[in-house]
Design a protein around this motif. Structure first.
Motif, PDB file in Angstrom:
ATOM      1  N   ILE A  63       0.840  -1.196   0.000  1.00  0.00           N
ATOM      2  CA  ILE A  63       0.000   0.000   0.000  1.00  0.00           C
ATOM      3  C   ILE A  63       0.881   1.253   0.000  1.00  0.00           C
ATOM      4  CG2 ILE A  63      -1.614   1.360   1.412  1.00  0.00           C
ATOM      5  CD1 ILE A  63      -2.915  -1.334   2.205  1.00  0.00           C
ATOM      6  N   LEU A  64       1.938   1.222   0.804  1.00  0.00           N
ATOM      7  CA  LEU A  64       2.868   2.349   0.845  1.00  0.00           C
ATOM      8  C   LEU A  64       3.486   2.584  -0.530  1.00  0.00           C
ATOM      9  CD1 LEU A  64       4.340   4.451   2.608  1.00  0.00           C
ATOM     10  CD2 LEU A  64       6.088   2.720   3.006  1.00  0.00           C
ATOM     11  N   LYS A  65       3.875   1.513  -1.190  1.00  0.00           N
ATOM     12  CA  LYS A  65       4.441   1.631  -2.535  1.00  0.00           C
ATOM     13  C   LYS A  65       3.431   2.269  -3.486  1.00  0.00           C
ATOM     14  CE  LYS A  65       6.140  -1.090  -6.389  1.00  0.00           C
ATOM     15  NZ  LYS A  65       6.358  -2.421  -6.933  1.00  0.00           N
ATOM     16  N   THR A  66       2.174   1.847  -3.412  1.00  0.00           N
ATOM     17  CA  THR A  66       1.128   2.401  -4.271  1.00  0.00           C
ATOM     18  C   THR A  66       0.930   3.886  -3.991  1.00  0.00           C
ATOM     19  OG1 THR A  66       0.035   0.251  -4.298  1.00  0.00           O
ATOM     20  CG2 THR A  66      -1.283   2.146  -4.959  1.00  0.00           C
ATOM     21  N   ALA A 101       3.915   5.816  -5.303  1.00  0.00           N
ATOM     22  CA  ALA A 101       3.868   5.852  -6.768  1.00  0.00           C
ATOM     23  C   ALA A 101       2.813   6.835  -7.259  1.00  0.00           C
ATOM     24  CB  ALA A 101       3.591   4.459  -7.321  1.00  0.00           C
ATOM     25  N   SER A 102       1.709   6.967  -6.513  1.00  0.00           N
ATOM     26  CA  SER A 102       0.650   7.890  -6.938  1.00  0.00           C
ATOM     27  C   SER A 102       1.089   9.353  -6.829  1.00  0.00           C
ATOM     28  CB  SER A 102      -0.616   7.661  -6.121  1.00  0.00           C
ATOM     29  OG  SER A 102      -0.466   8.148  -4.807  1.00  0.00           O
ATOM     30  N   LEU A 123      -4.549  15.369   3.617  1.00  0.00           N
ATOM     31  CA  LEU A 123      -5.049  14.109   4.155  1.00  0.00           C
ATOM     32  C   LEU A 123      -4.230  12.929   3.633  1.00  0.00           C
ATOM     33  CD1 LEU A 123      -7.176  12.597   5.802  1.00  0.00           C
ATOM     34  CD2 LEU A 123      -8.629  12.597   3.772  1.00  0.00           C
ATOM     35  N   LYS A 124      -3.927  12.929   2.354  1.00  0.00           N
ATOM     36  CA  LYS A 124      -3.153  11.835   1.766  1.00  0.00           C
ATOM     37  C   LYS A 124      -1.744  11.802   2.354  1.00  0.00           C
ATOM     38  CE  LYS A 124      -2.382   9.661  -2.690  1.00  0.00           C
ATOM     39  NZ  LYS A 124      -2.624   9.771  -4.127  1.00  0.00           N
ATOM     40  N   LEU A 125      -1.143  12.961   2.508  1.00  0.00           N
ATOM     41  CA  LEU A 125       0.191  13.017   3.098  1.00  0.00           C
ATOM     42  C   LEU A 125       0.162  12.564   4.556  1.00  0.00           C
ATOM     43  CD1 LEU A 125       1.450  16.375   1.559  1.00  0.00           C
ATOM     44  CD2 LEU A 125       2.006  14.053   0.811  1.00  0.00           C
ATOM     45  N   ASP A 126      -0.877  12.973   5.286  1.00  0.00           N
ATOM     46  CA  ASP A 126      -1.034  12.526   6.676  1.00  0.00           C
ATOM     47  C   ASP A 126      -1.186  11.013   6.750  1.00  0.00           C
ATOM     48  OD1 ASP A 126      -0.808  15.012   7.873  1.00  0.00           O
ATOM     49  OD2 ASP A 126      -2.976  15.384   7.897  1.00  0.00           O
ATOM     50  N   LEU A 127      -1.941  10.430   5.828  1.00  0.00           N
ATOM     51  CA  LEU A 127      -2.136   8.983   5.828  1.00  0.00           C
ATOM     52  C   LEU A 127      -0.823   8.244   5.568  1.00  0.00           C
ATOM     53  CD1 LEU A 127      -5.545   8.617   3.980  1.00  0.00           C
ATOM     54  CD2 LEU A 127      -5.071   8.196   6.393  1.00  0.00           C
ATOM     55  N   ILE A 128      -0.012   8.763   4.669  1.00  0.00           N
ATOM     56  CA  ILE A 128       1.285   8.132   4.395  1.00  0.00           C
ATOM     57  C   ILE A 128       2.179   8.214   5.628  1.00  0.00           C
ATOM     58  CG2 ILE A 128       3.386   8.245   3.003  1.00  0.00           C
ATOM     59  CD1 ILE A 128       1.616   9.246   0.680  1.00  0.00           C
ATOM     60  N   VAL A 129       2.181   9.366   6.283  1.00  0.00           N
ATOM     61  CA  VAL A 129       2.990   9.532   7.493  1.00  0.00           C
ATOM     62  C   VAL A 129       2.488   8.580   8.584  1.00  0.00           C
ATOM     63  CG1 VAL A 129       3.593  11.150   9.338  1.00  0.00           C
ATOM     64  CG2 VAL A 129       3.676  11.884   6.958  1.00  0.00           C
ATOM     65  N   LYS A 130       1.178   8.455   8.736  1.00  0.00           N
ATOM     66  CA  LYS A 130       0.634   7.536   9.744  1.00  0.00           C
ATOM     67  C   LYS A 130       0.988   6.091   9.427  1.00  0.00           C
ATOM     68  CE  LYS A 130      -3.154  10.395  11.333  1.00  0.00           C
ATOM     69  NZ  LYS A 130      -4.597  10.600  11.455  1.00  0.00           N
ATOM     70  N   ASP A 166      11.746  12.430  -4.429  1.00  0.00           N
ATOM     71  CA  ASP A 166      10.957  13.663  -4.413  1.00  0.00           C
ATOM     72  C   ASP A 166       9.775  13.537  -3.455  1.00  0.00           C
ATOM     73  OD1 ASP A 166      12.657  14.735  -6.318  1.00  0.00           O
ATOM     74  OD2 ASP A 166      11.382  14.115  -8.004  1.00  0.00           O
ATOM     75  N   VAL A 167       9.171  12.366  -3.421  1.00  0.00           N
ATOM     76  CA  VAL A 167       8.033  12.139  -2.520  1.00  0.00           C
ATOM     77  C   VAL A 167       8.507  12.126  -1.078  1.00  0.00           C
ATOM     78  CG1 VAL A 167       6.157  10.564  -1.919  1.00  0.00           C
ATOM     79  CG2 VAL A 167       6.789  10.869  -4.309  1.00  0.00           C
ATOM     80  N   VAL A 168       9.662  11.535  -0.824  1.00  0.00           N
ATOM     81  CA  VAL A 168      10.209  11.534   0.534  1.00  0.00           C
ATOM     82  C   VAL A 168      10.477  12.970   0.984  1.00  0.00           C
ATOM     83  CG1 VAL A 168      12.167  10.824   1.951  1.00  0.00           C
ATOM     84  CG2 VAL A 168      11.135   9.194   0.359  1.00  0.00           C
ATOM     85  N   CYS A 169      11.029  13.780   0.106  1.00  0.00           N
ATOM     86  CA  CYS A 169      11.262  15.201   0.428  1.00  0.00           C
ATOM     87  C   CYS A 169       9.942  15.921   0.692  1.00  0.00           C
ATOM     88  CB  CYS A 169      12.028  15.888  -0.685  1.00  0.00           C
ATOM     89  SG  CYS A 169      13.734  15.331  -0.833  1.00  0.00           S
ATOM     90  N   LEU A 170       8.928  15.605  -0.101  1.00  0.00           N
ATOM     91  CA  LEU A 170       7.599  16.186   0.097  1.00  0.00           C
ATOM     92  C   LEU A 170       7.033  15.795   1.463  1.00  0.00           C
ATOM     93  CD1 LEU A 170       5.122  17.697  -1.169  1.00  0.00           C
ATOM     94  CD2 LEU A 170       4.365  15.439  -1.960  1.00  0.00           C
ATOM     95  N   LEU A 171       7.207  14.528   1.841  1.00  0.00           N
ATOM     96  CA  LEU A 171       6.725  14.071   3.146  1.00  0.00           C
ATOM     97  C   LEU A 171       7.473  14.743   4.287  1.00  0.00           C
ATOM     98  CD1 LEU A 171       6.265  10.278   2.420  1.00  0.00           C
ATOM     99  CD2 LEU A 171       4.456  11.920   2.901  1.00  0.00           C
ATOM    100  N   LEU A 172       8.782  14.903   4.130  1.00  0.00           N
ATOM    101  CA  LEU A 172       9.563  15.603   5.163  1.00  0.00           C
ATOM    102  C   LEU A 172       9.119  17.059   5.300  1.00  0.00           C
ATOM    103  CD1 LEU A 172      13.117  14.165   4.472  1.00  0.00           C
ATOM    104  CD2 LEU A 172      11.682  13.751   6.476  1.00  0.00           C
ATOM    105  N   GLN A 173       8.870  17.709   4.175  1.00  0.00           N
ATOM    106  CA  GLN A 173       8.391  19.090   4.197  1.00  0.00           C
ATOM    107  C   GLN A 173       7.018  19.166   4.867  1.00  0.00           C
ATOM    108  OE1 GLN A 173      10.049  21.812   3.361  1.00  0.00           O
ATOM    109  NE2 GLN A 173       8.317  23.095   3.947  1.00  0.00           N
TER     110      GLN A 173
END
Length: 169
Positions: free
Chosen positions: A33-36, A39-40, A54-61, A140-147
């Motif tokens: 699910i994390l990979k999906t 990738a999205s 909300l989507k970023l919060d869900l990935i962090v959770k 890039d997504v990891v950087c986005l999540l950190l931000q």
């Protein structure tokens, strides 16, 4: 007498081994699910969009849950000891079990999950990291999540202390 002991050990440990197997399956599903989700967010056109909080919060959770599960699995040293006793019991009373092949397959999978020689600690997070690395533009997504985590902390968008700690983890 020893066979009776091994049969009792098998009956005692079996429900706990089933829970461990469920944890292993949950780990595999959560990583997929994390990979999906990663990738999205990683497509070339997706990187320019404004992403849902909300989507970023869900990935962090999800990452937080995987980190906690990993730490719990590594902290519980008795898991490996109990698993070794269960494995011995299955080997010795295996002829009496109707689904011996299935139990042996489960044991093999759990052996790699609990005692992976190439990665003895932090296996859950390591496998998530390996899956994420295979996604194009995942950095890039990891950087986005950190931000996102930094902004959440700076703006104080958390209600509970665990939510704040989740952003740090």
């Amino acid at each position: 007498v020893k066979m009776d002991i091994y049969q009792k050990e098998f009956k005692i440990f079996r429900p706990e081994i089933e829970k461990l197997y469920s944890l292993k399956k949950y780990h595999e599903k959560a990583v997929n699910i994390l990979k999906t989700l990663i990738a999205s967010l990683s497509g070339p056109e997706k990187r320019k969009e404004v992403h849902s909080q909300l989507k970023l919060d869900l990935i962090v959770k999800l990452l937080d849950v995987l980190i906690k599960l990993d730490k719990l699995k590594d902290m519980k040293s008795n898991l490996v000891n109990d698993f070794a006793r269960y494995k011995r019991a299955v080997q010795l009373i295996g002829g009496e079990l109707p689904d011996k092949k299935q139990k042996e397959a489960e044991i093999f999978e759990l052996q790699n999950f609990l005692c992976n020689p190439s990665h003895p600690h932090g296996l859950i997070i390591w496998s998530a990291k390996k899956v994420i690395e295979n996604v194009p533009n995942s950095i890039d997504v990891v950087c986005l999540l950190l931000q996102h985590c930094k902004e959440t902390l700076d703006e104080g968008r958390h209600l509970l202390p665990d939510e704040e700690a989740m952003q740090y983890r």
